[in-house]
Design a protein around this motif. Structure first.
Motif, mmCIF file in Angstrom:
data_model
loop_
_atom_site.group_PDB
_atom_site.id
_atom_site.type_symbol
_atom_site.label_atom_id
_atom_site.label_comp_id
_atom_site.label_asym_id
_atom_site.label_seq_id
_atom_site.Cartn_x
_atom_site.Cartn_y
_atom_site.Cartn_z
ATOM 1 N N SER A 94 17.232 99.961 38.854
ATOM 2 C CA SER A 94 16.616 101.751 38.991
ATOM 3 C C SER A 94 17.543 101.548 40.528
ATOM 4 O O SER A 94 18.023 101.051 41.450
ATOM 5 C CB SER A 94 15.251 101.845 39.713
ATOM 6 N N THR A 98 19.212 106.963 39.557
ATOM 7 C CA THR A 98 18.319 107.357 38.933
ATOM 8 C C THR A 98 16.826 108.019 38.930
ATOM 9 O O THR A 98 15.884 107.467 38.860
ATOM 10 C CB THR A 98 18.515 106.019 38.012
ATOM 11 N N LYS A 101 14.108 110.375 37.863
ATOM 12 C CA LYS A 101 13.613 109.552 36.101
ATOM 13 C C LYS A 101 12.563 108.007 36.485
ATOM 14 O O LYS A 101 12.024 108.445 35.342
ATOM 15 C CB LYS A 101 14.450 109.980 35.059
ATOM 16 N N ILE A 121 15.620 110.226 28.973
ATOM 17 C CA ILE A 121 16.048 108.989 29.062
ATOM 18 C C ILE A 121 17.121 108.225 27.591
ATOM 19 O O ILE A 121 16.829 107.328 27.296
ATOM 20 C CB ILE A 121 15.200 108.157 29.760
ATOM 21 N N ILE A 136 21.589 104.783 32.020
ATOM 22 C CA ILE A 136 22.360 105.298 33.489
ATOM 23 C C ILE A 136 21.947 104.746 34.131
ATOM 24 O O ILE A 136 22.004 104.229 35.357
ATOM 25 C CB ILE A 136 21.479 106.130 33.355
ATOM 26 N N ALA A 137 21.423 102.918 33.933
ATOM 27 C CA ALA A 137 20.980 101.905 34.599
ATOM 28 C C ALA A 137 22.370 101.395 35.015
ATOM 29 O O ALA A 137 22.590 100.706 33.964
ATOM 30 C CB ALA A 137 19.737 101.381 34.196
#
Length: 268
Positions: A94, A98, A101, A121, A136-137
């Motif tokens: 994370s 991010t 979320k 997500i 998105i990581a």
């Protein structure tokens, strides 16, 4: 500083122990974990009792506690149950981008509810395990369960996973090193607080005489490559002139020769 407040661990209520541990053991990296249940539903949840444990093979460990409140108090959390049933999970890193979320995914959703769908997500398929990766990581680590270890009185369980695949964004990985500054990871503190990297500084490693393997009276190779020694006013034993061993001097050779002579006739 000699005036400390002592808190004994024996008999300490669990909620007090939790506050002390999460307040003292800081900052903690956050494992944003994805798993799937038997029906294939995706679960997403963050855990900060987590770290790497081994390198051959690469292994990660995450400690997951049972539910503490609500109608399902005392039951295993979805992440723990899914790992136990499928033997697979993905640890996603994370970041500041991010955070919202990730934090929201830690809410107490009802069992079976997919946080990825509720919070929109985005996911990507994994290469070796069924749980998907979080798109998105910047770092995603596919894990196969290696060990499951109950801790304490059984309220906590340590899940140790072997990392079978790393997925790294080219924005933070050059093929050899991970750029933590560009990654901008998030860490957990005590209570509802998080932290970013903040100030970063470097301290060079200091080499010992034993490690340097130096011979002679000049600076060893390690010290020659480490100008920080002068800046830190560190004097290393490896750079000090040393007396040669006794057997390397003329007197030493004579002593060694005398001590190694065999006894003559009649002296036995």
């Amino acid at each position: 500083m000699t005036d400390f407040i002592r808190v004994d661990g024996e008999g300490l209520p669990p909620e007090d122990a939790y506050r002390l541990l999460t307040g003292c053991v800081v900052p903690r990296p956050v494992a944003w974990i994805t798993t799937v249940d038997a029906q294939g539903r995706v679960n997403v949840a963050p855990f900060s009792s987590y770290n790497y444990l081994a390198t051959q093979p690469p292994m990660l460990g995450v400690n997951i506690q049972r539910r503490e409140a609500g109608a399902h108090k005392g039951e295993a959390k979805d992440t723990a149950r899914n790992i136990r049933e499928t033997g697979q999970f993905v640890v996603n890193v994370s970041t500041e981008a991010t955070l919202q979320k990730m934090h929201a995914s830690g809410s107490d959703f009802a069992p079976g509810v997919s946080e990825s769908e509720e919070l929109d997500i985005p996911l990507l398929p994994s290469a070796h395990v069924k749980p998907p990766r979080i798109a998105i990581a910047p770092v995603q680590m596919e894990c196969q369960l290696a060990h499951e270890i109950p801790l304490g009185k059984g309220v906590n369980t340590l899940f140790i996973g072997e990392v079978v695949a790393f997925h790294l964004s080219p924005e933070i990985y050059d093929g050899k090193h991970v750029d933590s500054v560009k990654m901008r990871p998030i860490a957990r503190l005590g209570g509802p607080f998080y932290s970013a990297l903040g100030e970063i500084f470097s301290i060079k490693r200091l080499y010992s005489r034993r490690r340097s393997g130096r011979k002679g009276t000049g600076p060893c190779a390690s010290c020659a490559r480490a100008p920080h020694r002068a800046a830190l006013a560190v004097t290393s034993a490896c750079c000090r002139p040393r007396r040669p061993p006794a057997h390397r001097t003329a007197a030493g050779y004579r002593r060694c020769a005398r001590s190694s002579r065999r006894p003559g006739p009649g002296t036995g």
